[in-house]
Design a protein around this motif. Structure first.
Motif, short mmCIF file in Angstrom:
data_model
loop_
_atom_site.label_atom_id
_atom_site.label_comp_id
_atom_site.label_asym_id
_atom_site.label_seq_id
_atom_site.Cartn_x
_atom_site.Cartn_y
_atom_site.Cartn_z
N ASP A 222 -30.22 -17.08 77.59
CA ASP A 222 -31.36 -17.38 76.61
C ASP A 222 -30.97 -19.10 76.51
O ASP A 222 -31.66 -19.24 76.58
CB ASP A 222 -30.90 -16.54 75.09
N PHE A 223 -30.11 -18.42 77.07
CA PHE A 223 -29.52 -20.48 77.27
C PHE A 223 -30.82 -21.34 78.27
O PHE A 223 -31.24 -22.16 78.21
CB PHE A 223 -27.82 -20.60 77.72
N GLU A 224 -30.95 -20.02 79.19
CA GLU A 224 -31.39 -20.92 80.77
C GLU A 224 -32.93 -20.91 80.20
O GLU A 224 -33.60 -21.25 80.35
CB GLU A 224 -31.54 -19.22 81.47
N ARG A 225 -33.24 -19.79 78.64
CA ARG A 225 -34.56 -19.95 78.22
C ARG A 225 -34.80 -21.25 77.30
O ARG A 225 -35.35 -21.94 77.67
CB ARG A 225 -34.55 -19.21 77.42
N ASP A 226 -33.70 -21.43 76.83
CA ASP A 226 -33.87 -22.59 76.02
C ASP A 226 -33.54 -24.05 76.21
O ASP A 226 -33.89 -25.29 75.61
CB ASP A 226 -33.17 -22.35 74.61
N ARG A 227 -32.54 -24.28 77.58
CA ARG A 227 -31.94 -25.60 78.02
C ARG A 227 -32.62 -25.94 79.39
O ARG A 227 -32.44 -24.71 80.18
CB ARG A 227 -30.61 -25.49 78.01
N ALA A 249 -21.65 -25.94 73.68
CA ALA A 249 -22.46 -26.40 72.74
C ALA A 249 -22.84 -25.06 72.41
O ALA A 249 -23.90 -24.55 70.88
CB ALA A 249 -23.51 -27.58 72.78
N TYR A 250 -23.90 -24.60 73.43
CA TYR A 250 -25.39 -23.64 73.38
C TYR A 250 -24.47 -21.81 72.49
O TYR A 250 -24.86 -21.53 72.16
CB TYR A 250 -26.10 -23.33 74.52
N ALA A 251 -23.13 -22.25 73.24
CA ALA A 251 -22.03 -20.92 72.94
C ALA A 251 -21.75 -21.28 71.33
O ALA A 251 -21.72 -19.69 71.12
CB ALA A 251 -21.86 -20.60 74.35
N GLU A 252 -21.72 -22.16 70.93
CA GLU A 252 -20.77 -22.50 70.00
C GLU A 252 -21.87 -21.51 68.47
O GLU A 252 -21.68 -21.06 67.49
CB GLU A 252 -20.88 -23.74 69.42
#
Length: 279
Positions: A222-227, A249-252
């Protein structure tokens, strides 16, 4: 039956450094690397060549950082790969070597970090389970002051890397190896667990935030998709490059929403023997 020849590609110090620069590694930056030697191809010189290539790409002003975890210095009651007989536990606890940053080997993080650990001028942090080792002019700033009761939180090298604008390089490694996500676990409601380990005064238990790499692959996807994540190949290995601060920040935001509340707490230190995969 003869051993089949390697399939390659052939990777050298120069080709590795060139691939890293093409990927986007910048001279002078601080880079936290999670790696897999086997994913790269046939590396002429093995782990030493990879470290040389990384240092070449970073240049004399850059700093290379790797996890050098030693979670095998942990409670044998939690070991699962393999487990040991329960009647051995007291003796193992009583005779387990105390962590020494100069000689304690890393475990569960691959051969490249172990090569960095023994590199001339390397500095290793003090936590007996989740140390980091750094080479370069910023090494002391990254590794000094790692609190003995803070595996991967605010008083660990991860927080220093985040504040200093460091980036993560996943070099043939998946998001399950991304230690930066653990810093987020210290900033969201997480259970506290007892963690056992040897000390100069005997076996001790300390209270620590529970950490787990469960669902890190889903988090990373999801991080790779959004950032923005820079992607490319170094040898045969997929490389992913992104700021530590972005990952934290994304994981938080992601973990409180997606991680089940009843997820079993992992009480063994990262990298050590235990019932689940290493963080």
């Amino acid at each position: 039956m003869p051993t089949p020849p390697p399939t390659g590609p052939l990777v050298t110090r120069d080709t590795l450094a060139a691939d890293l620069r093409t990927l986007g590694v910048r001279a002078g930056e601080t880079l936290l690397v999670h790696s897999s030697l086997s994913a790269l191809g046939w590396v002429n010189g093995g782990a030493v060549t990879v470290v040389q290539g990384l240092l070449d790409a970073l240049g004399p002003d850059g700093t290379l950082v790797v996890p050098t975890q030693s979670g095998h210095l942990s409670d044998p009651a939690l070991w699962g790969h393999p487990p040991v007989p329960e009647e051995w536990w007291p003796t193992i606890r009583a005779t387990m070597p105390v962590y020494d940053p100069r000689v304690t080997p890393s475990r569960g993080v691959g051969v490249i970090p172990e090569a960095v650990r023994t590199w001339p001028g390397a500095r290793r942090s003090a936590h007996p389970h989740t140390s980091f080792t750094a080479v370069g002019p910023g090494a002391a700033a990254v590794t000094d002051g790692h609190a003995a009761d803070c595996r991967l939180g605010e008083r660990s090298p991860l927080a220093r890397l985040e504040a200093g604008g460091a980036r993560v390089l996943l070099l043939g490694a998946g998001y399950d190896a991304c230690t930066s996500f653990h810093l987020a676990e210290y900033r969201i409601p997480s259970p506290v667990v007892e963690v056992g380990r040897p000390s100069p005064t005997g076996w001790e238990s300390v209270r620590e935030v529970s950490i787990s790499s469960e669902m890190f692959e889903e988090l990373g996807s999801d991080f790779e998709r959004d950032r923005p994540v820079v992607q490319g190949y170094v040898g045969a290995a997929r490389g992913r490059l992104f700021p530590v601060a972005d990952a934290v920040a994304y994981a938080e935001r992601w973990l409180p929403v997606h991680r089940p509340r009843d997820l079993d707490a992992r009480t063994a230190a990262p990298g050590g023997p235990g019932p689940r995969r290493r963080p």
